[in-house]
Write a protein that holds these residues in place. Structure first.
Motif, PDB file in Angstrom:
ATOM      1  N   MET A   1      53.285  24.698  53.958  1.00  0.00           N
ATOM      2  CA  MET A   1      54.025  24.937  55.198  1.00  0.00           C
ATOM      3  C   MET A   1      54.395  23.561  55.759  1.00  0.00           C
ATOM      4  O   MET A   1      54.571  22.625  55.003  1.00  0.00           O
ATOM      5  N   HIS A   2      54.452  23.415  57.023  1.00  0.00           N
ATOM      6  CA  HIS A   2      54.931  22.218  57.709  1.00  0.00           C
ATOM      7  C   HIS A   2      53.936  21.875  58.809  1.00  0.00           C
ATOM      8  O   HIS A   2      53.336  22.785  59.384  1.00  0.00           O
ATOM      9  N   PRO A   3      53.739  20.604  59.148  1.00  0.00           N
ATOM     10  CA  PRO A   3      52.764  20.253  60.193  1.00  0.00           C
ATOM     11  C   PRO A   3      53.016  20.918  61.555  1.00  0.00           C
ATOM     12  O   PRO A   3      52.077  21.171  62.307  1.00  0.00           O
ATOM     13  N   ALA A   4      54.258  21.257  61.858  1.00  0.00           N
ATOM     14  CA  ALA A   4      54.578  21.883  63.147  1.00  0.00           C
ATOM     15  C   ALA A   4      54.289  23.380  63.161  1.00  0.00           C
ATOM     16  O   ALA A   4      54.251  23.997  64.219  1.00  0.00           O
ATOM     17  N   VAL A   5      54.078  23.979  61.978  1.00  0.00           N
ATOM     18  CA  VAL A   5      53.936  25.428  61.870  1.00  0.00           C
ATOM     19  C   VAL A   5      52.682  25.780  61.063  1.00  0.00           C
ATOM     20  O   VAL A   5      52.471  25.246  59.976  1.00  0.00           O
ATOM     21  N   THR A   6      51.895  26.692  61.609  1.00  0.00           N
ATOM     22  CA  THR A   6      50.746  27.218  60.891  1.00  0.00           C
ATOM     23  C   THR A   6      50.985  28.699  60.631  1.00  0.00           C
ATOM     24  O   THR A   6      51.245  29.454  61.571  1.00  0.00           O
ATOM     25  N   HIS A   7      50.892  29.083  59.367  1.00  0.00           N
ATOM     26  CA  HIS A   7      50.990  30.502  59.007  1.00  0.00           C
ATOM     27  C   HIS A   7      49.599  31.096  59.200  1.00  0.00           C
ATOM     28  O   HIS A   7      48.648  30.675  58.560  1.00  0.00           O
ATOM     29  N   ILE A   8      49.486  32.076  60.085  1.00  0.00           N
ATOM     30  CA  ILE A   8      48.204  32.696  60.404  1.00  0.00           C
ATOM     31  C   ILE A   8      48.038  33.952  59.560  1.00  0.00           C
ATOM     32  O   ILE A   8      48.866  34.867  59.640  1.00  0.00           O
ATOM     33  N   GLN A   9      46.993  34.003  58.771  1.00  0.00           N
ATOM     34  CA  GLN A   9      46.684  35.213  58.009  1.00  0.00           C
ATOM     35  C   GLN A   9      46.211  36.284  58.992  1.00  0.00           C
ATOM     36  O   GLN A   9      45.499  35.980  59.949  1.00  0.00           O
ATOM     37  N   PHE A  18      52.798  33.181  63.102  1.00  0.00           N
ATOM     38  CA  PHE A  18      52.963  31.736  62.974  1.00  0.00           C
ATOM     39  C   PHE A  18      52.657  31.081  64.312  1.00  0.00           C
ATOM     40  O   PHE A  18      53.029  31.599  65.360  1.00  0.00           O
ATOM     41  N   ARG A  19      51.990  29.928  64.255  1.00  0.00           N
ATOM     42  CA  ARG A  19      51.725  29.131  65.452  1.00  0.00           C
ATOM     43  C   ARG A  19      52.592  27.882  65.361  1.00  0.00           C
ATOM     44  O   ARG A  19      52.538  27.146  64.376  1.00  0.00           O
ATOM     45  N   ILE A  20      53.411  27.649  66.393  1.00  0.00           N
ATOM     46  CA  ILE A  20      54.311  26.500  66.439  1.00  0.00           C
ATOM     47  C   ILE A  20      53.728  25.500  67.425  1.00  0.00           C
ATOM     48  O   ILE A  20      53.447  25.843  68.568  1.00  0.00           O
ATOM     49  N   SER A  21      53.562  24.238  66.969  1.00  0.00           N
ATOM     50  CA  SER A  21      52.877  23.259  67.811  1.00  0.00           C
ATOM     51  C   SER A  21      53.685  22.006  68.124  1.00  0.00           C
ATOM     52  O   SER A  21      53.175  21.106  68.775  1.00  0.00           O
ATOM     53  N   SER A  22      54.919  21.932  67.670  1.00  0.00           N
ATOM     54  CA  SER A  22      55.766  20.783  68.007  1.00  0.00           C
ATOM     55  C   SER A  22      57.208  21.107  67.651  1.00  0.00           C
ATOM     56  O   SER A  22      57.546  22.271  67.435  1.00  0.00           O
ATOM     57  N   MET A  29      61.626  25.410  59.562  1.00  0.00           N
ATOM     58  CA  MET A  29      62.357  26.681  59.553  1.00  0.00           C
ATOM     59  C   MET A  29      62.419  27.257  58.132  1.00  0.00           C
ATOM     60  O   MET A  29      62.247  28.453  57.938  1.00  0.00           O
ATOM     61  N   GLU A  30      62.650  26.398  57.171  1.00  0.00           N
ATOM     62  CA  GLU A  30      62.722  26.874  55.791  1.00  0.00           C
ATOM     63  C   GLU A  30      61.370  27.405  55.329  1.00  0.00           C
ATOM     64  O   GLU A  30      61.296  28.403  54.606  1.00  0.00           O
ATOM     65  N   GLY A  31      60.273  26.782  55.757  1.00  0.00           N
ATOM     66  CA  GLY A  31      58.944  27.267  55.404  1.00  0.00           C
ATOM     67  C   GLY A  31      58.677  28.662  55.956  1.00  0.00           C
ATOM     68  O   GLY A  31      58.175  29.538  55.240  1.00  0.00           O
ATOM     69  N   ILE A  32      59.020  28.880  57.217  1.00  0.00           N
ATOM     70  CA  ILE A  32      58.867  30.213  57.816  1.00  0.00           C
ATOM     71  C   ILE A  32      59.767  31.207  57.086  1.00  0.00           C
ATOM     72  O   ILE A  32      59.356  32.322  56.763  1.00  0.00           O
ATOM     73  N   ALA A  33      60.991  30.804  56.819  1.00  0.00           N
ATOM     74  CA  ALA A  33      61.950  31.691  56.152  1.00  0.00           C
ATOM     75  C   ALA A  33      61.464  32.109  54.768  1.00  0.00           C
ATOM     76  O   ALA A  33      61.613  33.276  54.381  1.00  0.00           O
TER      77      ALA A  33
END
Length: 129
Positions: A1-9, A18-22, A29-33
């Motif tokens: 994923m990306h440092p700004a986004v955490t995928h929450i199981q 998803f938790r967005i932190s920055s 966006m591509e990681g979430i997509a």
């Protein structure tokens, strides 16, 4: 994923959180997509939860890649519930009106209402193994 986004199981395989932190850039966006396109391939309907811990906006053009555009288009027919916690005011208003024309059941929550958002989508964060 990306440092700004955490995928929450989650406790429900049809709930994606998803938790967005920055700041969200094109890679985030591509990681979430990618996760969501896999979800759309696996389930006829899903529920989605976004938690904005600290949102610093999106970089210009963050949504302009094939994977992201594909996920955004598919979300119109594949997401049944969409919850956002801590949305910036402009996003909050957009989500409130979008539910009416998309058929997606949408709700926004304050940061203090994260438990209510989880209840809305019908799942909880799954403990890491």
């Amino acid at each position: 994923m990306h440092p700004a986004v955490t995928h929450i199981q989650t406790t429900d395989p049809k709930v994606y959180a998803f938790r967005i932190s920055s700041e969200v850039d094109a890679d985030a966006m591509e990681g979430i997509a990618k996760v969501m396109n896999e979800a759309f391939d696996s389930h006829p309907k899903v529920r989605m939860l976004l938690i904005f811990d600290r949102f610093d906006g999106s970089s210009l053009g963050a949504s302009l890649n094939f994977e992201t555009l594909k996920a955004q288009f598919r979300s119109l027919s594949r997401i049944e519930k969409y919850a956002v916690v801590g949305a910036p005011e402009t996003v909050d208003k957009l989500i409130g009106t979008a539910g009416g024309w998309t058929g997606i059941e949408t709700r926004t929550f304050d940061l203090t209402e994260e438990d209510a958002a989880w209840a809305f989508v019908g799942a909880q964060a799954r403990e890491a193994a």
